[in-house]
Design a protein around this motif. Structure first.
Motif, PDB file in Angstrom:
ATOM      1  N   PHE A  89     -19.129  21.632 -20.888  1.00 49.01           N
ATOM      2  CA  PHE A  89     -18.526  21.191 -22.145  1.00 49.01           C
ATOM      3  C   PHE A  89     -18.980  19.778 -22.504  1.00 49.01           C
ATOM      4  CE2 PHE A  89     -14.391  20.230 -24.565  1.00 49.01           C
ATOM      5  CZ  PHE A  89     -14.943  20.699 -25.746  1.00 49.01           C
ATOM      6  N   ALA A  90     -19.061  18.884 -21.514  1.00 49.16           N
ATOM      7  CA  ALA A  90     -19.482  17.508 -21.791  1.00 49.16           C
ATOM      8  C   ALA A  90     -20.933  17.459 -22.249  1.00 49.16           C
ATOM      9  CB  ALA A  90     -19.287  16.650 -20.551  1.00 49.16           C
ATOM     10  N   THR A  91     -21.789  18.278 -21.657  1.00 48.05           N
ATOM     11  CA  THR A  91     -23.183  18.319 -22.103  1.00 48.05           C
ATOM     12  C   THR A  91     -23.271  18.788 -23.551  1.00 48.05           C
ATOM     13  OG1 THR A  91     -23.914  18.790 -19.838  1.00 48.05           O
ATOM     14  CG2 THR A  91     -25.460  19.272 -21.623  1.00 48.05           C
ATOM     15  N   LEU A  92     -22.474  19.799 -23.901  1.00 47.33           N
ATOM     16  CA  LEU A  92     -22.456  20.281 -25.279  1.00 47.33           C
ATOM     17  C   LEU A  92     -22.002  19.184 -26.237  1.00 47.33           C
ATOM     18  CD1 LEU A  92     -22.723  22.640 -27.269  1.00 47.33           C
ATOM     19  CD2 LEU A  92     -20.351  23.254 -26.736  1.00 47.33           C
ATOM     20  N   LEU A  93     -20.949  18.456 -25.874  1.00 39.52           N
ATOM     21  CA  LEU A  93     -20.474  17.365 -26.723  1.00 39.52           C
ATOM     22  C   LEU A  93     -21.531  16.269 -26.871  1.00 39.52           C
ATOM     23  CD1 LEU A  93     -16.793  16.933 -25.437  1.00 39.52           C
ATOM     24  CD2 LEU A  93     -17.488  17.746 -27.695  1.00 39.52           C
ATOM     25  N   ALA A  94     -22.168  15.915 -25.766  1.00 38.57           N
ATOM     26  CA  ALA A  94     -23.178  14.861 -25.815  1.00 38.57           C
ATOM     27  C   ALA A  94     -24.355  15.262 -26.693  1.00 38.57           C
ATOM     28  CB  ALA A  94     -23.652  14.527 -24.404  1.00 38.57           C
ATOM     29  N   VAL A  95     -24.787  16.511 -26.583  1.00 36.20           N
ATOM     30  CA  VAL A  95     -25.906  16.985 -27.402  1.00 36.20           C
ATOM     31  C   VAL A  95     -25.523  16.988 -28.880  1.00 36.20           C
ATOM     32  CG1 VAL A  95     -27.331  19.000 -27.929  1.00 36.20           C
ATOM     33  CG2 VAL A  95     -26.960  18.327 -25.560  1.00 36.20           C
ATOM     34  N   ILE A  96     -24.306  17.412 -29.190  1.00 38.78           N
ATOM     35  CA  ILE A  96     -23.859  17.429 -30.585  1.00 38.78           C
ATOM     36  C   ILE A  96     -23.848  16.014 -31.162  1.00 38.78           C
ATOM     37  CG2 ILE A  96     -21.861  17.840 -32.071  1.00 38.78           C
ATOM     38  CD1 ILE A  96     -21.211  20.265 -30.372  1.00 38.78           C
ATOM     39  N   ALA A 167     -24.996   8.269 -23.544  1.00 36.63           N
ATOM     40  CA  ALA A 167     -25.687   7.007 -23.275  1.00 36.63           C
ATOM     41  C   ALA A 167     -27.013   7.253 -22.561  1.00 36.63           C
ATOM     42  CB  ALA A 167     -24.794   6.091 -22.442  1.00 36.63           C
ATOM     43  N   GLY A 168     -27.032   8.192 -21.631  1.00 38.87           N
ATOM     44  CA  GLY A 168     -28.271   8.508 -20.939  1.00 38.87           C
ATOM     45  C   GLY A 168     -29.314   9.118 -21.863  1.00 38.87           C
ATOM     46  N   ILE A 169     -28.868  10.021 -22.737  1.00 41.14           N
ATOM     47  CA  ILE A 169     -29.802  10.661 -23.671  1.00 41.14           C
ATOM     48  C   ILE A 169     -30.397   9.629 -24.625  1.00 41.14           C
ATOM     49  CG2 ILE A 169     -29.943  12.277 -25.595  1.00 41.14           C
ATOM     50  CD1 ILE A 169     -27.878  14.007 -24.142  1.00 41.14           C
ATOM     51  N   GLU A 170     -29.564   8.754 -25.160  1.00 37.33           N
ATOM     52  CA  GLU A 170     -30.052   7.774 -26.124  1.00 37.33           C
ATOM     53  C   GLU A 170     -30.874   6.669 -25.475  1.00 37.33           C
ATOM     54  OE1 GLU A 170     -26.631   6.470 -28.270  1.00 37.33           O
ATOM     55  OE2 GLU A 170     -26.600   8.257 -29.556  1.00 37.33           O
ATOM     56  N   SER A 171     -30.797   6.549 -24.143  1.00 34.55           N
ATOM     57  CA  SER A 171     -31.605   5.531 -23.470  1.00 34.55           C
ATOM     58  C   SER A 171     -33.057   5.960 -23.318  1.00 34.55           C
ATOM     59  CB  SER A 171     -31.020   5.223 -22.089  1.00 34.55           C
ATOM     60  OG  SER A 171     -31.184   6.332 -21.209  1.00 34.55           O
ATOM     61  N   VAL A 172     -33.334   7.242 -23.519  1.00 34.77           N
ATOM     62  CA  VAL A 172     -34.720   7.731 -23.430  1.00 34.77           C
ATOM     63  C   VAL A 172     -35.472   7.261 -24.666  1.00 34.77           C
ATOM     64  CG1 VAL A 172     -36.190   9.770 -23.290  1.00 34.77           C
ATOM     65  CG2 VAL A 172     -33.995   9.720 -22.083  1.00 34.77           C
ATOM     66  N   HIS A 173     -36.621   6.668 -24.461  1.00 34.07           N
ATOM     67  CA  HIS A 173     -37.392   6.084 -25.574  1.00 34.07           C
ATOM     68  C   HIS A 173     -37.808   7.178 -26.555  1.00 34.07           C
ATOM     69  CE1 HIS A 173     -40.487   3.754 -27.697  1.00 34.07           C
ATOM     70  NE2 HIS A 173     -39.824   2.693 -27.268  1.00 34.07           N
ATOM     71  N   PRO A 174     -37.751   6.891 -27.863  1.00 30.64           N
ATOM     72  CA  PRO A 174     -38.139   7.898 -28.866  1.00 30.64           C
ATOM     73  C   PRO A 174     -39.563   8.410 -28.694  1.00 30.64           C
ATOM     74  CG  PRO A 174     -36.982   6.072 -29.913  1.00 30.64           C
ATOM     75  CD  PRO A 174     -37.202   5.672 -28.487  1.00 30.64           C
ATOM     76  N   SER A 175     -40.424   7.623 -28.085  1.00 30.07           N
ATOM     77  CA  SER A 175     -41.807   8.076 -27.898  1.00 30.07           C
ATOM     78  C   SER A 175     -41.865   9.323 -27.020  1.00 30.07           C
ATOM     79  CB  SER A 175     -42.647   6.966 -27.275  1.00 30.07           C
ATOM     80  OG  SER A 175     -42.142   6.605 -25.992  1.00 30.07           O
ATOM     81  N   GLN A 198     -34.508  13.083 -17.978  1.00 26.49           N
ATOM     82  CA  GLN A 198     -34.622  11.631 -17.856  1.00 26.49           C
ATOM     83  C   GLN A 198     -33.279  10.943 -18.087  1.00 26.49           C
ATOM     84  OE1 GLN A 198     -38.221   9.727 -19.603  1.00 26.49           O
ATOM     85  NE2 GLN A 198     -38.667  11.758 -20.429  1.00 26.49           N
ATOM     86  N   GLY A 199     -32.539  11.409 -19.091  1.00 24.21           N
ATOM     87  CA  GLY A 199     -31.254  10.788 -19.393  1.00 24.21           C
ATOM     88  C   GLY A 199     -30.239  10.959 -18.289  1.00 24.21           C
ATOM     89  N   VAL A 200     -30.170  12.161 -17.730  1.00 24.09           N
ATOM     90  CA  VAL A 200     -29.203  12.410 -16.654  1.00 24.09           C
ATOM     91  C   VAL A 200     -29.555  11.589 -15.424  1.00 24.09           C
ATOM     92  CG1 VAL A 200     -28.343  14.162 -15.062  1.00 24.09           C
ATOM     93  CG2 VAL A 200     -28.571  14.697 -17.489  1.00 24.09           C
ATOM     94  N   ARG A 202     -30.789   8.715 -15.232  1.00 19.15           N
ATOM     95  CA  ARG A 202     -30.417   7.308 -15.405  1.00 19.15           C
ATOM     96  C   ARG A 202     -28.923   7.064 -15.267  1.00 19.15           C
ATOM     97  NH1 ARG A 202     -34.309   5.430 -20.483  1.00 19.15           N
ATOM     98  NH2 ARG A 202     -36.296   6.082 -19.531  1.00 19.15           N
ATOM     99  N   VAL A 203     -28.109   8.080 -15.456  1.00 22.64           N
ATOM    100  CA  VAL A 203     -26.654   7.879 -15.438  1.00 22.64           C
ATOM    101  C   VAL A 203     -25.984   8.627 -14.294  1.00 22.64           C
ATOM    102  CG1 VAL A 203     -26.522   7.413 -17.903  1.00 22.64           C
ATOM    103  CG2 VAL A 203     -26.327   9.768 -17.102  1.00 22.64           C
ATOM    104  N   VAL A 204     -26.759   9.059 -13.304  1.00 26.23           N
ATOM    105  CA  VAL A 204     -26.170   9.796 -12.180  1.00 26.23           C
ATOM    106  C   VAL A 204     -25.075   8.993 -11.472  1.00 26.23           C
ATOM    107  CG1 VAL A 204     -26.667  10.643  -9.852  1.00 26.23           C
ATOM    108  CG2 VAL A 204     -28.035  11.420 -11.771  1.00 26.23           C
ATOM    109  N   PRO A 205     -25.275   7.692 -11.180  1.00 26.16           N
ATOM    110  CA  PRO A 205     -24.181   6.952 -10.529  1.00 26.16           C
ATOM    111  C   PRO A 205     -22.884   6.963 -11.336  1.00 26.16           C
ATOM    112  CG  PRO A 205     -26.219   5.723 -10.350  1.00 26.16           C
ATOM    113  CD  PRO A 205     -26.483   6.862 -11.279  1.00 26.16           C
ATOM    114  N   ALA A 206     -22.983   6.802 -12.649  1.00 27.10           N
ATOM    115  CA  ALA A 206     -21.779   6.835 -13.488  1.00 27.10           C
ATOM    116  C   ALA A 206     -21.154   8.223 -13.485  1.00 27.10           C
ATOM    117  CB  ALA A 206     -22.123   6.410 -14.906  1.00 27.10           C
TER     118      ALA A 206
END
Length: 281
Positions: A89-96, A167-175, A198-200, A202-206
């Motif tokens: 559910f959280a992945t779905l919310l984050a993607v939306i 936050a992890g998804i948006e931290s991935v560079h647009p390139s 890549q996003g996941v 970066r945020v595994v500790p959180a």
């Protein structure tokens, strides 16, 4: 040809070793100070004997341990399925929340409103609302309180985890997205194969920290009448008027969370080592 460290690098290593030795000495001294303080202000007090009988009675611990341990498996059972529900559910919310384009504005608004709302609701209130509110509607058959407790955990913690994933998804560079699309990948394939991994990472500790928090909050399902570790400890306390059973339950929860805490520390150390690669002069 093997690379020999320069004099500057050798000097840096010697400095780091010296700092490490100093840190160990300071840690040992501070630990001794803490032990002495505990002895003076806790163990050496006149009320320590009564507190020891009430909270640290070995006989009571041996008597209540089997029941509390059996209740802990109920917590583990609920935690397992709740963690799966939160991940989906959280992945779905984050993607939306990361969807582009004005056509997705209503979905983004609903996802943002959901995360803002349920991050502000205390978990115990949410468990009360779900655990007693849904049966009170009378539109569904009788539901196991363990399921209701798990649903409440999924509703609450999905809001927290969704923000971490976003936050992890948006931290991935647009390139990265542009390169994937230039290779012919669709938006969904880009998200699944390039951005999310890549996003996941970066945020595994959180994410692990949120899981540890959920592992502790799963004990709140006892308010719904579930005989878990906390409920078993409360039953033992009501019989003997001794709180040792709660100490046993707390220690079991600590043992349950230790592997995930160590995993977080390991991932942080590995990420730090990866960042410092190539720093040899």
């Amino acid at each position: 040809m093997s690379h020999e460290p320069s004099a500057v690098e050798l000097e840096r290593r010697a400095y780091r070793r010296g700092r490490s030795v100093r840190s160990v000495v300071v840690a040992v001294v501070s630990s001794l100070v803490v032990v002495a303080a505990v002895w003076l202000f806790v163990v050496n007090t006149k009320g320590w004997a009564a507190a020891q009988r009430t909270f640290f009675d070995p006989a009571e611990a041996a008597k209540t341990f089997p029941a509390v341990l059996a209740g802990l498996w109920v917590n583990v059972y609920v935690l397992f399925f709740a963690a799966i529900g939160v991940a989906v559910f959280a992945t779905l919310l984050a993607v939306i929340r990361t969807l582009r384009g004005p056509v997705f504005a209503p979905l983004r608004f609903l996802a943002a409103a959901y995360t803002d709302l349920f991050r502000g609701v205390p978990m115990i209130v949410l468990i009360y609302l779900v655990g007693f509110g849904i049966p009170a509607l009378g539109v569904l058959p009788l539901i196991d309180p363990r399921i209701l407790g798990g649903v409440a955990l999924v509703i609450g913690y999905s809001a927290y985890v969704a923000e971490v994933l976003r936050a992890g998804i948006e931290s991935v560079h647009p390139s990265q997205r542009l390169a994937a699309r230039s290779l012919g990948l669709s938006y969904a394939q880009t998200l699944r194969l390039v951005v999310l991994p890549q996003g996941v990472r970066r945020v595994v500790p959180a994410l692990v920290n949120d899981f540890v928090s959920m592992q502790k909050d799963v004990g709140l399902i006892s308010i719904l009448g579930v005989v878990d570790a906390i409920s078993a400890a409360n039953i033992a306390k009501a019989i003997s008027f001794n709180y040792t059973s709660f100490v046993i339950a707390g220690l079991l929860f600590i043992l349950l969370s230790l592997p995930f805490i160590q995993l977080t520390n390991h991932l942080e150390r590995r990420a730090l080592a990866r960042q410092q690669q190539g720093a040899v002069v």
